[in-house]
Write a protein that holds these residues in place. Structure first.
Motif: not given
Length: 523
Positions: A130-141
């Motif tokens: 899976q893509l690691s949204f929880n650990r390696q991404a931030f929701l910005v703009d």
């Protein structure tokens, strides 16, 4: 099911590297009899791989190259993802930078060049990514921004990875035996080739004849004596992040029985910020990686004397978390406090800071927070308050000089504590926001050791173990995973440990199976 007395290939260790080796060998030589053993009970299967978040670093050409691997992104979600390419040259620069130029160039080259192909192989055998949204991404703009060259994780983290490996091993006919400890390697007195291994099960020794042994039994991170001996004073007190069964037995066995060459950073290890209220001697199979506390880039870390001791924003989290555990252990009392205010608390990842797992210390003012931290081991209350006020003043001065600067956790935003009028002796180089809006929160942390860097010397192409006596390969013996030495020094790029285990495990499995095929052809 009784363990056989005669096999073709025997793998020691039930982590990611061991399963990768066994499955690869079975694919290469389907007719060979391959077994995997581990001294732990089945309820502890997976070694330290089980306790990871399942992150795997790989070179790739961008989002379109990664999406075919994952199962948690649909077309709508894909349109709001920013995932830049992570080229082989990027991977190479990171590993050389993070390991201070000490990583063996042949090992790192193979790790990097094989990474994407090996991830595809893992997917093909049934590992879910899976893509690691929880650990390696931030929701910005409104967009998910991936950072730090790391995007992939296995579904359900290390738990899911081991579950998938076990299913793949069964599918490929690999026999798996738990509560079976490797005790002694046997070799041909004329050729030096591996002929067998003595194991201990149910308290009794048993000789298993085999043409090849692949060692994937982890490092010595769970052995307090070896930690103190090799890592240095005080390391016997480090908290064990993962399995209690990685006690260095197979490292010592290989050195004793075949004079295996010892290489790499034996005084180095991966040690992360760890919940100080966790069990010091073992990881928790249920809570697992949730004891990790890597939210420090969003705040500051302060020792029991009331002082900061690291630049929390010097680099992305996945390039610093493996060394900051060591930094904490070097502080007075071997503990520290991570501190945030109400601006940053919502950005903390729930799996690391959720209620019910972590003990949170709250205060409506900095002074109240200091008072409550004192009951948890803080000795320098006044200095704690002074440190935070000086930090805040340095942040204010930087903002005055840089009014257009914008906080962005997905990039090195250069929001710091340094300005022409004020500068701290220990900077926070990025993501420096003031800690001045109550309520405030602190979490008590220590250093949790994950894996050790010292290991055995190998032929990089096959992971065949090299003898310190002859400087030649020990025929039929291979070393992978944490037992492979020379790849990491002082630190490592996050996610590259599991990738290494799979890359060299796969190579060792293929090489062992191919050597048996050649041997059979000569008979």
């Amino acid at each position: 099911m009784s363990i056989p007395s005669l096999v073709d290939i025997l793998v020691v260790g039930s982590g990611n590297a061991g399963f990768s080796a066994a499955i690869s060998a079975a694919q290469t030589s389907p007719s060979s009899r391959i077994i995997l053993i581990d001294k732990c009970p089945e309820s502890w299967a997976g070694g330290n791989s089980y306790f990871t978040a399942g992150a795997m670093r790989t070179a790739h050409t961008g989002l379109s190259n990664i999406l075919p691997l994952v199962n948690n992104v649909d077309n709508k979600l894909a349109k709001i993802i920013d995932l830049p390419p992570y080229k082989m040259t990027d991977f190479e620069k990171d590993i050389q930078r993070i390991c201070a130029g000490r990583s063996d160039p042949q090992l790192s080259k193979i790790l990097i060049e094989d990474s994407r192909e090996t991830i595809q192989w893992l997917k093909d055998i049934g590992v879910r990514f899976q893509l690691s949204f929880n650990r390696q991404a931030f929701l910005v703009d409104g967009r998910y921004k991936f950072w730090g060259g790391l995007a992939l994780k296995t579904q359900d983290g290390g738990k899911g990875l081991i579950e998938d490996h076990k299913k793949a091993a069964q599918k490929h006919g690999v026999g798996v035996y738990y509560q079976t400890a490797a005790k002694e390697l046997h070799t041909d007195p004329q050729t030096g080739a591996i002929t067998g291994i003595t194991v201990v099960l149910n308290g009794k020794s048993k000789l298993i004849q085999t043409k090849a042994v692949i060692l994937a039994a982890g490092g010595f991170e769970s052995n307090s004596r070896m930690r103190a001996q090799y890592l240095g004073r005080g390391w016997d007190l480090a908290y064990v992040r993962g399995t209690p069964f990685n006690t260095g037995d197979c490292l010592e066995m290989a050195v004793r029985d075949v004079s295996a060459k010892q290489v790499g950073n034996w005084s180095g290890c991966h040690a992360t910020c760890w919940d100080a209220n966790a069990d010091p001697n073992t990881g928790n199979r249920e809570i697992s990686n949730e004891f990790t506390k890597s939210g420090y880039p969003l705040g500051v870390m302060i020792n029991t004397q009331g002082n900061r001791f690291v630049d929390e924003g010097i680099d992305y989290r996945n390039y610093t978390y493996a060394i900051f555990g060591r930094a904490i252990l070097q502080q007075p009392d071997g503990i520290a406090f991570q501190v945030w205010d109400s601006q940053m608390i919502p950005w903390l990842r729930s799996e690391e800071y959720r209620d019910g797992v972590v003990k949170k210390i709250h205060g409506d003012t900095i002074e109240e927070l200091a008072e409550k931290c004192a009951s948890e081991g803080l000795k320098g209350k006044e200095q704690f308050v002074k440190t935070l006020k000086e930090y805040n003043q340095a942040v204010y001065e930087h903002r005055k000089e840089n009014p257009r600067a914008k906080w962005d956790p997905a990039i090195k935003d250069e929001l710091s504590t340094q300005s022409s009028s004020t500068g701290l002796s220990l900077a926070k180089s990025n993501w420096a926001t003031s800690i001045d809006q109550g309520p405030f929160m602190a979490v008590k942390v220590t250093g949790g050791i994950t894996f050790t860097f010292g290991g055995l010397g190998v032929n990089p192409e096959t992971a065949a173990v090299v003898s310190s006596t002859t400087n030649a390969e020990v025929p039929g013996l291979y070393s992978v995973g944490e037992m492979l030495g020379g790849l990491f020094y002082g630190n490592y790029p996050g996610g590259s440990g599991l990738t290494s285990g799979a890359v060299f495990g796969r190579r060792a499995g293929r090489a062992a199976a191919a050597s048996i095929t050649r041997l059979q052809a000569r008979l």
